[in-house]
Design a protein around this motif. Structure first.
Motif, mmCIF file in Angstrom:
data_model
loop_
_atom_site.group_PDB
_atom_site.id
_atom_site.type_symbol
_atom_site.label_atom_id
_atom_site.label_comp_id
_atom_site.label_asym_id
_atom_site.label_seq_id
_atom_site.Cartn_x
_atom_site.Cartn_y
_atom_site.Cartn_z
ATOM 1 N N GLN A 1 52.107 29.906 38.237
ATOM 2 C CA GLN A 1 51.149 28.798 38.217
ATOM 3 C C GLN A 1 49.756 29.410 38.417
ATOM 4 N N TYR A 2 49.155 29.840 37.272
ATOM 5 C CA TYR A 2 47.839 30.480 37.308
ATOM 6 C C TYR A 2 46.759 29.443 37.635
ATOM 7 N N PRO A 3 45.658 29.892 38.243
ATOM 8 C CA PRO A 3 44.616 28.931 38.643
ATOM 9 C C PRO A 3 43.992 28.177 37.469
ATOM 10 N N TRP A 4 44.031 28.764 36.258
ATOM 11 C CA TRP A 4 43.390 28.082 35.121
ATOM 12 C C TRP A 4 44.267 27.037 34.459
ATOM 13 N N THR A 5 45.491 26.864 34.924
ATOM 14 C CA THR A 5 46.309 25.769 34.359
ATOM 15 C C THR A 5 46.781 24.830 35.466
ATOM 16 N N ARG A 6 46.066 24.842 36.593
ATOM 17 C CA ARG A 6 46.580 24.100 37.749
ATOM 18 C C ARG A 6 46.610 22.596 37.500
ATOM 19 N N ALA A 7 45.550 22.061 36.920
ATOM 20 C CA ALA A 7 45.517 20.610 36.673
ATOM 21 C C ALA A 7 46.569 20.229 35.617
ATOM 22 N N GLU A 8 46.619 21.034 34.568
ATOM 23 C CA GLU A 8 47.571 20.774 33.479
ATOM 24 C C GLU A 8 49.017 20.881 33.976
ATOM 25 N N ASP A 9 49.319 21.945 34.691
ATOM 26 C CA ASP A 9 50.690 22.123 35.196
ATOM 27 C C ASP A 9 51.068 21.014 36.175
ATOM 28 N N GLU B 1 52.451 9.989 48.928
ATOM 29 C CA GLU B 1 53.127 10.960 49.801
ATOM 30 C C GLU B 1 54.506 11.338 49.260
ATOM 31 N N GLU B 2 55.230 10.355 48.739
ATOM 32 C CA GLU B 2 56.565 10.636 48.177
ATOM 33 C C GLU B 2 56.467 11.592 46.990
ATOM 34 N N LEU B 3 55.476 11.334 46.145
ATOM 35 C CA LEU B 3 55.322 12.178 44.951
ATOM 36 C C LEU B 3 55.004 13.622 45.325
ATOM 37 N N VAL B 4 54.101 13.769 46.274
ATOM 38 C CA VAL B 4 53.712 15.114 46.699
ATOM 39 C C VAL B 4 54.904 15.839 47.334
ATOM 40 N N LYS B 5 55.671 15.096 48.132
ATOM 41 C CA LYS B 5 56.846 15.692 48.778
ATOM 42 C C LYS B 5 57.848 16.172 47.710
ATOM 43 N N GLU B 6 58.054 15.331 46.718
ATOM 44 C CA GLU B 6 58.996 15.684 45.657
ATOM 45 C C GLU B 6 58.488 16.877 44.839
ATOM 46 N N PHE B 7 57.183 16.907 44.616
ATOM 47 C CA PHE B 7 56.555 18.037 43.916
ATOM 48 C C PHE B 7 56.876 19.340 44.662
ATOM 49 N N ARG B 8 56.679 19.303 45.982
ATOM 50 C CA ARG B 8 56.936 20.508 46.787
ATOM 51 C C ARG B 8 58.419 20.874 46.768
ATOM 52 N N GLU C 1 45.433 18.552 47.520
ATOM 53 C CA GLU C 1 45.178 17.155 47.176
ATOM 54 C C GLU C 1 44.309 16.961 45.929
ATOM 55 N N THR C 2 43.290 17.816 45.762
ATOM 56 C CA THR C 2 42.401 17.659 44.598
ATOM 57 C C THR C 2 43.211 17.648 43.306
ATOM 58 N N TYR C 3 44.145 18.590 43.194
ATOM 59 C CA TYR C 3 44.943 18.684 41.965
ATOM 60 C C TYR C 3 45.945 17.540 41.849
ATOM 61 N N ARG D 1 45.499 14.552 42.897
ATOM 62 C CA ARG D 1 44.713 13.374 42.495
ATOM 63 C C ARG D 1 44.327 13.441 41.012
ATOM 64 N N ILE D 2 43.914 14.623 40.561
ATOM 65 C CA ILE D 2 43.556 14.772 39.133
ATOM 66 C C ILE D 2 44.773 14.440 38.274
ATOM 67 N N ALA D 3 45.926 14.984 38.669
ATOM 68 C CA ALA D 3 47.147 14.786 37.884
ATOM 69 C C ALA D 3 47.531 13.311 37.843
ATOM 70 N N LEU D 4 47.434 12.642 38.979
ATOM 71 C CA LEU D 4 47.794 11.227 39.013
ATOM 72 C C LEU D 4 46.849 10.399 38.150
ATOM 73 N N THR D 5 45.564 10.735 38.189
ATOM 74 C CA THR D 5 44.594 10.036 37.338
ATOM 75 C C THR D 5 44.976 10.184 35.865
ATOM 76 N N ARG D 6 45.391 11.401 35.488
ATOM 77 C CA ARG D 6 45.786 11.617 34.086
ATOM 78 C C ARG D 6 47.024 10.808 33.713
ATOM 79 N N LEU D 7 47.979 10.728 34.637
ATOM 80 C CA LEU D 7 49.196 9.955 34.339
ATOM 81 C C LEU D 7 48.912 8.461 34.270
#
Ligand code: ADP
Length: 225
Positions: A150-158, A181-188, A197-199, A201-207
């Motif tokens: 998970q390279y830093p330049w694809t963090r939002a996309e990934d 919180e559930e989504l983040v927990k499942e992600f981990r 959190e920044t990423y 939030r960006i990802a959720l906005t895109r979805l």
């Protein structure tokens, strides 16, 4: 155990790997005239190699894949097949990682046949040796067990693609509502990493924008697909 073997890569690691990569190129006595970055993954490593090897000519060739993070599946091809004259020049072709090897093979063959350099060598930070169809001339890490870097330049996309996968898979099992919180927990749980959190939030906005989920108060609800 995470479902997908994932490594969170930090910017400092990138600098360290590229420094070592530059050392390897130098030690072999290879002096490229031009660096060619495979877009998009090779951009940052290629730029750092230019700096570390004092190379001023940098161009880029985009190889396109149909497919998403951690599930690259389909045919790769040159997206903008432009032609430049590199006769007499030595080329260093750079990507971030050699996984299947398809991108680098297509880029190499295209450059050799259309741009006609005197010499071409390949470089990548990581080489996934059990699956790659090609071994780069220069690499820093041989990866023996497949990992998604998970390279830093694809963090939002990934992060977006990973959330999408979690939401879609869980919907099949009947889970249609999530809190943040559930989504983040499942992600981990799935990926074994925390991107912050920044990423998230960006990802959720895109979805939300692409209509996979909608907001109801504090909850995210999966929309009928
Ligand atoms: P290559 O020709 O470099 O093996 P692929 O065609 O397999 O590349 O994949 C295309 C691009 O997708 C890579 O250059 C890289 O940017 C990204 N990618 C592929 N596999 C991985 C991985 N395991 N971790 C992170 N990024 C990857």
């Amino acid at each position: 155990m995470p479902k997908v073997n994932t490594k969170l890569v930090l910017w400092d690691e990138i600098v360290g790997w590229c420094w070592r990569l530059a050392d390897k190129v130098r030690m072999e006595g290879f002096k490229p005239d031009v660096v060619v970055a495979i877009a998009r993954g090779g951009y940052v490593p290629a730029r750092l190699l230019c700096d570390f090897l004092d190379i001023h000519d940098l161009i880029s060739l985009q190889i396109l894949h149909w497919g998403k993070a951690a599930e690259i599946t389909a045919v790769a091809h040159v997206k903008y097949p432009f032609v430049v004259d590199l006769s007499g020049k030595k080329v260093l072709l750079v990507d971030d990682i050699i996984d299947t090897g398809d991108s680098v093979i297509i880029a190499r063959d295209y450059i050799l046949s259309k741009w006609k350099p005197a010499e071409l060598k390949t470089a990548a930070m990581q080489w996934i040796s059990p699956v790659a169809k090609i071994k780069p001339d220069f690499y820093v890490e041989e990866v023996k067990e497949w990992v998604w870097y998970q390279y830093p330049w694809t963090r939002a996309e990934d992060t977006t693609n990973f959330f999408e996968k979690i939401v879609k898979e869980s919907a099949k099992e009947g889970k249609l509502e999530w809190t943040y919180e559930e989504l983040v927990k499942e992600f981990r749980n799935w990926y074994g990493i925390d991107v912050g959190e920044t990423y998230y939030r960006i990802a959720l906005t895109r979805l939300l924008e692409n209509g996979l989920i909608e907001r109801r108060g504090e909850r995210y609800v999966v929309r009928r697909q």
